[in-house]
Motif scaffolding. Structure first.
Motif, PDB file in Angstrom:
ATOM      1  N   PRO A  87       0.825  -1.417  -0.004  1.00 31.42           N
ATOM      2  CA  PRO A  87       0.152   0.141  -0.080  1.00 31.42           C
ATOM      3  C   PRO A  87       0.977   1.240   0.095  1.00 31.42           C
ATOM      4  N   CYS A  88       0.145   2.219  -0.707  1.00 29.08           N
ATOM      5  CA  CYS A  88       0.851   3.655  -0.711  1.00 29.08           C
ATOM      6  C   CYS A  88       0.934   4.246   0.491  1.00 29.08           C
ATOM      7  N   GLY A  89      -0.189   4.066   1.331  1.00 31.67           N
ATOM      8  CA  GLY A  89      -0.317   4.821   2.577  1.00 31.67           C
ATOM      9  C   GLY A  89      -0.931   6.277   2.562  1.00 31.67           C
ATOM     10  N   GLN A  90      -1.113   6.687   1.079  1.00 37.83           N
ATOM     11  CA  GLN A  90      -1.646   7.866   0.942  1.00 37.83           C
ATOM     12  C   GLN A  90      -3.239   8.018   0.358  1.00 37.83           C
ATOM     13  N   CYS A  91      -3.496   6.940  -0.454  1.00 34.18           N
ATOM     14  CA  CYS A  91      -4.581   7.065  -1.070  1.00 34.18           C
ATOM     15  C   CYS A  91      -6.047   6.718  -0.538  1.00 34.18           C
ATOM     16  N   CYS A  94      -5.951   3.202   1.471  1.00 33.55           N
ATOM     17  CA  CYS A  94      -5.195   3.277   2.306  1.00 33.55           C
ATOM     18  C   CYS A  94      -5.426   4.158   3.602  1.00 33.55           C
ATOM     19  N   CYS A 102      -5.275  -0.704  -2.094  1.00 29.25           N
ATOM     20  CA  CYS A 102      -4.429   0.671  -2.454  1.00 29.25           C
ATOM     21  C   CYS A 102      -4.861   1.124  -3.589  1.00 29.25           C
ATOM     22  N   GLY A 103      -5.261   2.250  -3.961  1.00 30.35           N
ATOM     23  CA  GLY A 103      -5.514   2.957  -5.327  1.00 30.35           C
ATOM     24  C   GLY A 103      -6.820   2.667  -5.776  1.00 30.35           C
TER      25      GLY A 103
HETATM   26 ZN   LIG Z   1      -2.465   3.359  -1.250  1.00 32.09          ZN
END
Ligand SMILES: [Zn+2]
Ligand SMILES: [Zn+2]
Length: 351
Positions: A87-91, A94, A102-103
């Motif tokens: 996971p990006c941790g930002q989207c 997430c 993620c995404g």
């Molecule tokens: Zn993400």
């Protein structure tokens, strides 16, 4: 560097590929241990499409070799575990706590956040580029060996998650269909979540035995008995939760048939073709059933928690690592793993 490259159905080869370099927010790790997943077999057999030329594999343990700009709290040489899903941790997904998806809603490349060995080069290689490294590099405590953590990247995270998604409550009765590596971890997860009685369904003798070790109270062989009848009897009318860990029509509908009214079917299997819900198994729609599905949660916080479970001796994944190979022997390892010969459950691959 050496990598396991997919060239087409039933054609993977170990060959020289360029070593990745870390860009901003990325890291390169030198792989010290990895393994082969059932999903990799689907890729190898052409049942799950990936691009020819891709390095496959998604279960990485390694040492940080190179850190891109913008990362903090890490140094080269740190031992790290990286989840199969990154996971990006930002989207949106997430930040909503959906670490596997993620995404979503934002121009996705694939279902969920599975990238290694799917949309980007994977872990069955000497080096691996880790995207969104700040969210995904989980430092391994010194007390834990590579062998103790490698199965947390995917199978333990997935198997436990099947039990978590079902919201198992203390005292629940649980049935788990199929005791492959993920099903075995689902059995262990059910116990950790507080199940009072767990029935596993499996016919392979090695897996039946391991199932007891992972916490099953009873293991039923579907070749020897009518499991639905037996489970209804054992659970006095139906299980609270049924976990599907194979991904075929028969086990999916048998899960439904084993539930008490109001029970939960937690599906971990990856299905192909058409999946049907027969009206009788579904109680014609008036059974108050819940059906939930799960993709492996990733990210460093998930990995940290799973490593704590091993460190505190609540869970020991090492009996599942039954065979060892070098990266050079990986084609042989695929053959053994795919054939399920010699009691194989998971193979340890060391570059
Ligand atoms: Zn993400
Ligand atoms: Zn996998």
């Amino acid at each position: 560097m050496k990598g396991t490259v997919f060239h087409g159905p039933n054609n993977i080869r170990i060959e020289e590929v360029p070593r990745p370099r870390a860009g901003a927010g990325e890291a390169v790790i030198r792989i010290t241990l990895t393994t082969i997943c059932g999903t990799d077999l689907h890729i190898l057999r052409g049942e799950y499409p990936v691009k020819p030329g891709l390095v496959i594999g998604h279960e990485p343990v390694g040492v940080i070799e190179e850190l891109g700009e913008g990362l903090s709290g890490y140094k080269t040489g740190d031992r790290v575990l990286v989840g199969a899903i990154t996971p990006c941790g930002q989207c949106r997904a997430c930040l909503s706590g959906q670490w596997a998806q993620c995404g979503h809603g934002d121009g996705v490349e694939a279902i969920g956040g599975w990238r290694f060995g799917n949309t980007i080069d994977g872990a069955q290689a000497e080096y691996l580029l880790v995207p969104n490294a700040q969210a995904n590099l989980a430092k391994i405590p010194d007390q834990l060996t590579d062998e103790q953590v490698v199965l947390l990247a995917d199978i333990a995270s997935t198997g436990f998650s099947g039990a978590e998604s079902a919201n198992i409550r203390i005292g629940d009765t649980v049935v788990v269909f199929a005791q492959g590596p993920i099903g075995l971890c689902a059995t262990a997860g059910a116990k950790l979540m507080g199940a009072s009685f767990t029935v596993a369904v499996e016919s392979d003798p090695v897996r039946m035995k391991m199932s007891k070790r992972m916490g099953a109270d009873v293991v039923l062989d579907p070749k020897q008995c009518d499991v639905v009848v037996k489970i209804k009897k054992l659970t006095r009318g139906g299980a609270d939760v049924a976990i599907e860990a194979l991904g075929i029509q028969e086990t999916f509908e048998n899960c439904l048939r084993c539930l008490r009214p109001g029970g939960t079917l937690s599906s971990l299997g990856v299905y192909s073709g058409k999946l049907q819900v027969p009206y009788d198994a579904f109680a014609a729609g008036i059974g108050d059933y819940k059906i939930v599905t799960t993709l492996c949660p990733g990210g460093k916080e998930r990995m940290r928690r799973l490593m704590l479970m091993v460190q505190s001796k609540r869970f020991d994944p090492t009996p599942l690592l039954t065979h060892k190979f070098s990266l050079d022997q990986i084609v042989e390892a695929y053959d053994l793993f795919g054939s399920r010969r010699n009691g194989v459950l998971k193979v340890a691959i060391r570059p």
